[in-house]
Motif scaffolding. Structure first.
Motif, PDB file in Angstrom:
ATOM      1  N   ASN A 175      37.007  88.658 -17.402  1.00 62.03           N
ATOM      2  CA  ASN A 175      37.233  90.105 -17.425  1.00 62.03           C
ATOM      3  C   ASN A 175      36.014  90.905 -17.851  1.00 62.03           C
ATOM      4  O   ASN A 175      35.768  92.000 -17.316  1.00 62.03           O
ATOM      5  CB  ASN A 175      38.396  90.431 -18.368  1.00 62.03           C
ATOM      6  CG  ASN A 175      39.680  89.745 -17.969  1.00 62.03           C
ATOM      7  OD1 ASN A 175      39.938  89.518 -16.794  1.00 62.03           O
ATOM      8  ND2 ASN A 175      40.487  89.391 -18.958  1.00 62.03           N
ATOM      9  N   THR A 176      35.269  90.387 -18.808  1.00 59.10           N
ATOM     10  CA  THR A 176      34.160  91.153 -19.381  1.00 59.10           C
ATOM     11  C   THR A 176      32.800  90.662 -18.897  1.00 59.10           C
ATOM     12  O   THR A 176      32.064  91.389 -18.239  1.00 59.10           O
ATOM     13  CB  THR A 176      34.215  91.101 -20.922  1.00 59.10           C
ATOM     14  OG1 THR A 176      35.461  91.651 -21.370  1.00 59.10           O
ATOM     15  CG2 THR A 176      33.078  91.897 -21.524  1.00 59.10           C
ATOM     16  N   LEU A 177      32.468  89.415 -19.218  1.00 59.90           N
ATOM     17  CA  LEU A 177      31.131  88.916 -18.881  1.00 59.90           C
ATOM     18  C   LEU A 177      30.934  88.827 -17.372  1.00 59.90           C
ATOM     19  O   LEU A 177      29.871  89.209 -16.859  1.00 59.90           O
ATOM     20  CB  LEU A 177      30.903  87.551 -19.525  1.00 59.90           C
ATOM     21  CG  LEU A 177      29.476  87.020 -19.429  1.00 59.90           C
ATOM     22  CD1 LEU A 177      28.526  87.913 -20.228  1.00 59.90           C
ATOM     23  CD2 LEU A 177      29.387  85.581 -19.931  1.00 59.90           C
ATOM     24  N   GLY A 178      31.926  88.332 -16.644  1.00 57.70           N
ATOM     25  CA  GLY A 178      31.803  88.231 -15.190  1.00 57.70           C
ATOM     26  C   GLY A 178      31.595  89.584 -14.545  1.00 57.70           C
ATOM     27  O   GLY A 178      30.768  89.745 -13.636  1.00 57.70           O
ATOM     28  N   THR A 179      32.340  90.580 -15.018  1.00 50.59           N
ATOM     29  CA  THR A 179      32.181  91.946 -14.509  1.00 50.59           C
ATOM     30  C   THR A 179      30.784  92.465 -14.802  1.00 50.59           C
ATOM     31  O   THR A 179      30.145  93.092 -13.952  1.00 50.59           O
ATOM     32  CB  THR A 179      33.236  92.871 -15.153  1.00 50.59           C
ATOM     33  OG1 THR A 179      34.542  92.454 -14.753  1.00 50.59           O
ATOM     34  CG2 THR A 179      33.021  94.321 -14.729  1.00 50.59           C
ATOM     35  N   HIS A 180      30.299  92.195 -16.005  1.00 42.87           N
ATOM     36  CA  HIS A 180      28.967  92.664 -16.406  1.00 42.87           C
ATOM     37  C   HIS A 180      27.872  92.036 -15.553  1.00 42.87           C
ATOM     38  O   HIS A 180      26.975  92.737 -15.056  1.00 42.87           O
ATOM     39  CB  HIS A 180      28.734  92.324 -17.881  1.00 42.87           C
ATOM     40  CG  HIS A 180      27.375  92.694 -18.378  1.00 42.87           C
ATOM     41  ND1 HIS A 180      26.930  94.002 -18.466  1.00 42.87           N
ATOM     42  CD2 HIS A 180      26.333  91.913 -18.816  1.00 42.87           C
ATOM     43  CE1 HIS A 180      25.694  94.026 -18.937  1.00 42.87           C
ATOM     44  NE2 HIS A 180      25.304  92.770 -19.148  1.00 42.87           N
TER      45      HIS A 180
END
Length: 322
Positions: free
Chosen positions: A148-153
């Protein structure tokens, strides 16, 4: 305070996030907003084989856009691709197999996409997960955070060079109204201190992080339009599997996937979003507050910067540049 936030949020949700909430909000929609031609425009959608991602891909394909479906499961992706082409009569639909919880794979994908010379006008970060037990990926990352967070970033920042070549580049992050119950917590991004582990709370925290990320991207890359949004409570496979009790209680009140995807499509196509402040959070085609009244969920400038610094630091562990 947590009880207060949850109560206010649930009352708000029953009024605004349900099917009836959409029906009420949609009365103010401008019907011509989605009439703009998008033939020749290129859209990348993660998690495009089901739910909101699939509904968005189909709607944009029907309008003539070039669609890049980014899916973790190749077989399900191929099935969705065939269905979208069949229903839209648009052959410009392409499938890319990618697990967005794997940083190295994301970088390899973005490098390959950039070297291919393909264009990209709009990136839609829709893929997400809510795992209700604390699980670790092969890279040593907590799964919810990794996806949710790192992949999106990583996907967003790595595609900035390609997006920058567009006339009106946009990045849309599908967040969740659940983030309204959370304040940003920068000292435990991977929930090592969360005892017991709560998947719903972890997900809401990830979604709060996405809101901050969107606002920070808008400052870092002012020539690109960044939006986050809440689709409302929609009847998707993800909701059915990750929140079975919620689904059983609310299934007769949930929005359709098309209603949930409406604002994503509007943000990707219409000119209206361009008039809002870059980095805004949207619900039913309106820029709305990212905080509940009297909920004390605002983070400091230092906390926001800490989140972004930690994300960049983590990516360096994989010997790749953001």
């Amino acid at each position: 305070m947590s009880i207060f936030r949850n109560l206010v949020w649930f009352i708000k949700g029953m009024k605004e996030y349900t099917r009836s909430g959409y029906a009420s909000a949609s009365k103010d929609f401008i019907s011509t907003d989605l009439d703009l031609p998008i033939t020749g425009m290129s859209y990348m959608i993660t998690g495009a084989n089901s739910g909101l991602g699939k509904a968005t891909a189909l709607a944009l394909a029907k309008k003539g856009g070039t669609i890049h479906m980014v899916c973790r499961n190749k077989e399900r992706g191929e099935e969705a691709k065939a269905e979208i082409i069949n229903l839209s009569s648009n052959e410009n639909v392409y499938l890319h197999q990618l697990d967005t919880s794997k940083p190295k794979d994301i970088y390899q994908f973005t490098k390959s996409f950039q070297e291919s010379g393909q264009t990209l006008d709009v990136l839609i970060n829709n893929a997400g997960c809510m795992i209700n037990t604390r699980e670790i990926t092969e890279d040593g990352l907590e799964v919810n955070f990794a996806t949710n967070t790192l992949g999106t970033h990583i996907l967003t920042t790595a595609l900035i060079p390609v997006l920058s070549n567009s006339m009106k580049p946009r990045v849309i992050i599908v967040s969740s109204g659940g983030m309204l119950t959370q304040t940003l917590k920068t000292k435990d991004l991977q929930f090592e201190k969360m005892k017991p582990f709560d998947g719903t709370m972890a997900y809401a925290q990830n979604k709060r992080q996405q809101i901050i990320m969107t606002e920070q991207y808008a400052k870092m890359f002012p020539k690109i339009y960044f939006y986050s949004m809440h689709p409302g409570w929609a009847d998707t496979p993800a909701v059915q599997s990750a929140m079975p009790q919620f689904y059983e209680k609310m299934k007769n009140k949930l929005r359709t996937v098309e209603e949930g995807a409406d604002t994503v499509i509007w943000l990707a196509v219409a000119d209206g979003p361009l008039k809002a402040k870059n980095g805004s959070f949207f619900q039913d085609r309106q820029a709305v507050s990212t905080h509940l009244p009297l909920a004390w969920t605002k983070s400091t400038v230092q906390e926001d910067e800490s989140l972004m610094l930690q994300l960049d630091t983590i990516t360096k562990q994989f010997d790749v540049q953001p």
